[in-house]
Design an enzyme around this catalytic site. Structure first.
Site, short mmCIF file in Angstrom:
data_model
loop_
_atom_site.label_atom_id
_atom_site.label_comp_id
_atom_site.label_asym_id
_atom_site.label_seq_id
_atom_site.Cartn_x
_atom_site.Cartn_y
_atom_site.Cartn_z
N SER A 78 0.85 -1.20 0.00
CA SER A 78 0.00 0.00 0.00
C SER A 78 0.88 1.25 0.00
O SER A 78 0.39 2.35 -0.23
CB SER A 78 -0.94 0.00 1.20
OG SER A 78 -0.24 -0.27 2.40
N ASP A 131 5.77 -6.77 2.49
CA ASP A 131 5.00 -7.33 1.38
C ASP A 131 5.89 -7.71 0.21
O ASP A 131 6.77 -6.91 -0.19
CB ASP A 131 3.99 -6.29 0.86
CG ASP A 131 2.57 -6.61 1.27
OD1 ASP A 131 2.27 -7.78 1.58
OD2 ASP A 131 1.76 -5.66 1.27
N GLU A 187 -8.64 -10.27 3.73
CA GLU A 187 -9.05 -8.90 3.40
C GLU A 187 -10.43 -8.88 2.76
O GLU A 187 -10.70 -9.60 1.79
CB GLU A 187 -8.02 -8.25 2.45
CG GLU A 187 -8.41 -6.83 2.06
CD GLU A 187 -7.26 -5.99 1.49
OE1 GLU A 187 -6.11 -6.46 1.49
OE2 GLU A 187 -7.56 -4.86 1.06
N GLU A 205 0.50 -12.34 -1.38
CA GLU A 205 -0.89 -12.52 -1.81
C GLU A 205 -1.00 -13.78 -2.67
O GLU A 205 -0.16 -13.98 -3.57
CB GLU A 205 -1.35 -11.32 -2.65
CG GLU A 205 -1.46 -10.04 -1.85
CD GLU A 205 -1.97 -8.86 -2.68
OE1 GLU A 205 -2.48 -9.06 -3.81
OE2 GLU A 205 -1.86 -7.72 -2.19
N LYS A 263 4.94 -11.10 3.55
CA LYS A 263 3.53 -11.37 3.26
C LYS A 263 3.39 -11.52 1.75
O LYS A 263 3.95 -10.72 1.00
CB LYS A 263 2.61 -10.26 3.78
CG LYS A 263 1.14 -10.52 3.43
CD LYS A 263 0.20 -9.60 4.18
CE LYS A 263 0.10 -8.21 3.64
NZ LYS A 263 -0.36 -8.12 2.24
O1 KIV Z 1 -0.44 -3.41 1.62
C1 KIV Z 1 -1.14 -3.37 2.66
O2 KIV Z 1 -1.19 -2.38 3.38
C2 KIV Z 1 -1.92 -4.57 2.98
C3 KIV Z 1 -2.93 -4.45 4.07
C4 KIV Z 1 -4.09 -3.68 3.60
C5 KIV Z 1 -3.31 -5.77 4.62
O3 KIV Z 1 -1.75 -5.57 2.36
#
Ligand code: KIV
Length: 273
Positions: free
Chosen positions: A54, A92, A191, A124, A122
């Site tokens: 994000s 991420d 999410e 996806e 993390k």
């Molecule tokens: O990138 C992010 O901030 C996220 C959250 C919304 C879980 O993946």
């Protein structure tokens, strides 16, 4: 449920997230993308900091999370890991680096871990990315999965609406969650899915779930820090609770500064050498 241990200064690990689930203590997670914000968030006692992609929207003003690069994620991840003493730092995996080639995915994962000092990644995706995710976990890197609305797939969905409302998508999500647990994921972010489904998935898993727009039945909650502090005005999904209106606070401070400089009331005698 046990009380929050405000005095617990031990470093949070993925194992401690699991212990929190086991004893029914909710897990708190917020995003951060820079040193100063991460210092404040960590100092306040958050369990986990997510260096989310994000950052693409919040830090760079992009419409989606897709443009952010591996180097940019590493830049943000390093600043956050540098600032964080207690919280688990999760970075991420950006779009395009973990897409069905396990060795290439491992390369990107190793770069993030080596160059940022983060504690976990993390990623996806479900079944389609299981070989990539397993390769990374087998190399000793903790991975948090991410199911439901996966913003990196926005061009496939065409909308940011609630996912898994239909039976087929809900069933796939349940299978994906079990598979991610089986291959060794440490937790799963859920999410924007119906609360009942998130609760069912949470109860079916030994590993923790962390929800965003997934109701109160998950093992923890995550929000984007700029959204929950009210710094960005244009984003008001139903799941977002604003804990401050920093947009107004900052605008007032900045306009006061402009006035003071224009009227030569800043700096004053005490503020000069
Ligand atoms: O990138 C992010 O901030 C996220 C959250 C919304 C879980 O993946």
């Amino acid at each position: 449920m046990s009380a929050v241990k405000q005095d617990d200064k031990r470093k949070v690990t993925v194992h401690r997230l699991k212990e929190m689930k086991d004893r029914g203590e909710k897990i708190t997670m917020l995003t951060s993308y820079d040193y100063t914000m991460a210092s404040i968030v960590d100092g306040a006692g958050i369990d986990a900091i997510l260096v989310g992609d994000s950052a693409s929207n919040v830090m760079c003003g992009n419409q989606t999370t897709l443009p952010i690069s591996l180097d940019q994620m590493i830049y943000h991840g390093k600043a956050v890991a540098h600032a964080t003493k207690r919280a688990l730092v999760v970075v991420d995996m950006p779009f395009g680096y973990c897409v069905g080639n396990p060795l290439q995915s491992l390369d990107a994962a190793v770069r993030i871990m080596k160059e940022t000092g983060a504690d976990a990644l993390k990623i996806e995706g479900g079944e389609e990315l299981a070989p990539d995710i397993k390769k990374i976990i087998d190399a000793g890197i903790p991975v948090i999965g991410h199911l439901g609305l996966m913003p990196q797939s926005i061009n496939k969905y065409g909308t940011y609406t609630v996912r898994a409302q239909e039976n087929a998508e809900a069933e796939k999500l349940k299978r994906d969650a079990l598979l991610l647990q089986e291959i060794g994921c440490s937790a799963i972010v859920l999410e924007k899915i119906p609360a009942a489904l998130a609760t069912e998935v949470t109860q079916s898993l030994r590993i923790p779930t962390i929800g965003i727009g997934a109701g109160s039945g998950t093992d923890g909650q995550v929000l984007v820090i700029h959204d929950m502090l009210g710094m960005n005005q244009g984003f008001s999904p139903r799941f977002l609770r604003r804990y401050a209106n920093l947009h107004a606070v900052m605008t007032e401070a900045i306009t006061q500064y402009i006035t003071d400089v224009k009227e030569v009331t800043f700096p004053n005698k005490e503020e000069e050498y």
